[in-house]
Scaffold this motif. Structure first.
Motif: not given
Length: 612
Positions: A160-170, A197-202, A222-234
């Protein structure tokens, strides 16, 4: 969401660690479960305290499946490097680390597993020594046992500490989703998965599906992320994308979904290989290039050295959608060896045809690190479309000079100076054709578009009828031609529509070129081939014909204009074309009034007939 990829030697507990962290078995194939060996990419996810949703890409560790492993880690920014306490550092540990280092992965966690079977300290010390000098040097390390559960909470906390230091993508950036799986779902159609890796899918987005055989447009159904239907994913995120109108056989691992106009599908590129040995023969002539989830055979041509780095021209057997600064992994499949990284410097390099072209290319690329930079690209390319710059990954800040064309500083000024000389040379060589045609000027200046020539025109140059002229040169005629034109105008003074015949024109020395020059200069008006009158003749003829009863015949017009049939017929056609007259079905004509309306029938000039 965060996405983490495993790495490490076969049977060192990567899948067991993911299973313990997520409660999901990443091995999904029956053969994997039967053999206890990861063969293909596995996926699992969990909620980690302090990190939120974390998706894991579990990769195979066997040497036979290195391309599959690279397809999994290529798009992923964080690595979980696993070393077994009872196995220690092994050959695939080294190859996986070399791959992560070549890909520039800087965020990760070293996990020594099977701490219940052996003292983890020796394996931990050996692994730290191997990581020194790589992109993962100094990453935190944790020992654990997936069997007893010892150390797993520490793995979660440190990860969790490692992931907190990862720069957020655009999230607002362009999309390039490398496909790692493709399959069909009954009732839904083709589905592809990958790490965004970056950007947003809709849902509803239209993307380019870039494959080895070409590019086609695909719509996100259609889109799914973590086995859930979503309208967008970044990004960063694991996503499953249901594609409309795409057959399962048309897409596979290594293909990519990209935002239209935001990458270059190329099979020839120039790359920098950091620290690639001491001589130009370090890279084999044939190798495999890994980009994202793709693996493409390629031929390499060393260009030369820039300090400790080797500059190389790569020719891929299949095109890939790439941008400047992309980090590729170069691998020798014959020796099962990761050769290192290739940083993309140019996705549209010039051909190397002449002797010494490679050395000149090295000078051109010297000092470039792959960072997309508009000033650098304009300096090297001189002239380039803004759309092409954006496709190469360059952020465009300047305004185009013409259309969508961007040019290097000072280029138009230099082109304008040279253009003045070209116009003067042309006038001296052909005085009957004052002004340099735009296309001829474009070729001479080596510019890709006539609009750029127009942008380079500066006073005293001006653009007249598609030609670049100097000042009033377009209106000037050689003295000999000017005298002949004056004679024609004198002939026409008494009979303005009695155009000189061919014999008279030959007598005056007015051939086709001389007449064309006089017409361009506005000194004569061309009615038809070999038929010229004084300027303004069409308007004068229309006024004269307006005095006839409307409509009138060609013979009546000939007599009214005091000319011959040779002149009258083309003159009437010219009046029709200029919408000064209108021709009826019976071949009679009438003069058109203001706004193109026919003059009333009857009295001369269109006056109303007297009423009885």
């Amino acid at each position: 969401m965060h996405v983490v990829a495993t790495a490490g030697h076969v049977d060192h507990g990567k899948s067991s660690l993911v299973r313990s962290l997520t409660g999901t078995d990443p091995d999904r194939l029956a053969e994997e479960k039967r053999r206890g060996l990861t063969i293909d990419l596995g996926f699992a996810w969990a909620e980690l305290p302090g990190a939120g949703s974390v998706a894991f890409v579990d990769v195979p560790g066997h040497s036979s499946f290195v391309p599959t492993m690279l397809a999994g880690v290529g798009p992923v920014p964080v690595a979980l490097l696993v070393v077994a306490a009872d196995g220690g550092w092994m050959p695939q540990s080294a190859e996986h680390l070399a791959a992560l280092d070549a890909l520039g992965v800087r965020h990760g966690l070293l996990v020594v597993t099977r701490a219940d079977l052996a003292d983890p300290a020796p394996a931990l010390a050996a692994a730290r020594a191997e990581l020194a000098g790589t992109s993962l040097a100094g990453v935190p390390a944790v020992a654990c046992s997936a069997v007893t559960g010892a150390g797993l909470d520490e793995v979660r906390r440190v990860l969790a500490e490692v992931l907190a230091a990862v720069p957020a993508p655009r999230a607002a950036g362009p999309v390039r989703l490398w496909v790692d799986r493709a399959f069909t779902i009954r009732g839904a159609g083709t589905v592809v998965t990958g790490t965004l890796g970056a950007g947003t899918l809709r849902t509803g987005d239209e993307l380019d599906l870039a494959t080895a055989s070409g590019v086609r447009r695909a719509r996100v159904r259609g889109l799914q992320s973590l086995e859930q239907d979503v309208a967008s994913a970044s990004g960063v995120a694991r996503v499953a994308v249901n594609l409309r109108g795409v057959e399962r056989g048309e897409v596979g691992r290594g293909d990519a979904l990209v935002t239209p106009g935001w990458s270059v599908r190329t099979d020839v590129l120039d790359v920098r290989c950091p620290g690639a040995g001491e001589g130009p023969g370090e890279l084999p002539g044939r190798l495999v290039v890994h980009a994202g989830s793709a693996a493409v055979p390629a031929r390499s041509r060393p260009l030369g050295r820039d300090g400790a780095d080797l500059l190389v021209r790569l020719r891929l057997e299949a095109p890939l959608p790439l941008v400047l600064g992309d980090r590729l992994l170069l691998r020798d499949p014959a020796r099962h060896l990761v050769l290192g990284a290739g940083v993309v410097l140019d996705v549209r390099p010039p051909a190397l045809r002449r002797r010494g072209a490679a050395a000149a290319r090295v000078a051109d690329l010297q000092g470039l690190g792959g960072e997309p930079d508009e000033a650098s690209e304009l300096r090297r390319r001189r002239v380039v479309r803004g759309a092409d710059l954006r496709a190469m990954g360059v952020r465009v800040r300047t305004s185009p000079v013409a259309g969508d064309w961007h040019v290097a500083p000072g280029l138009l000024e230099r082109a304008g100076e040279r253009l003045a000389g070209l116009v003067a040379e042309h006038a001296a060589a052909d005085p009957l054709r004052p002004g340099l045609p735009l296309e001829e000027a474009r070729r001479a200046l080596g510019l890709p578009d006539r609009a750029l020539v127009q942008a380079a025109v500066r006073p005293p140059l001006q653009l007249v009828d598609g030609r670049v002229v100097a000042g009033a040169a377009a209106a000037q005629l050689p003295p000999r031609v000017e005298r002949a034109v004056a004679a024609v105008l004198a002939d026409l003074a008494g009979r303005p529509f009695a155009a000189p015949d061919a014999e008279r024109l030959r007598e005056l020395g007015l051939g086709r070129s001389e007449l064309a020059a006089a017409v361009r200069a506005g000194r004569l008006e061309r009615v038809a081939e070999g038929v010229v009158l004084a300027p303004g003749a069409l308007r004068r003829a229309a006024r004269a014909l307006a005095g006839l009863p409307q409509p009138f015949t060609a013979s009546e017009a000939r007599r009214a204009l005091g000319t011959s049939r040779r002149v009258a017929l083309p003159l009437l056609e010219a009046l029709d074309a200029a919408r000064l007259t209108s021709r009826g079905a019976d071949d009679r004509r009438r003069v058109l009034g203001d706004g193109g309306r026919p003059a009333p029938v009857g009295r001369p000039g269109g006056a109303e007939p007297p009423r009885e």
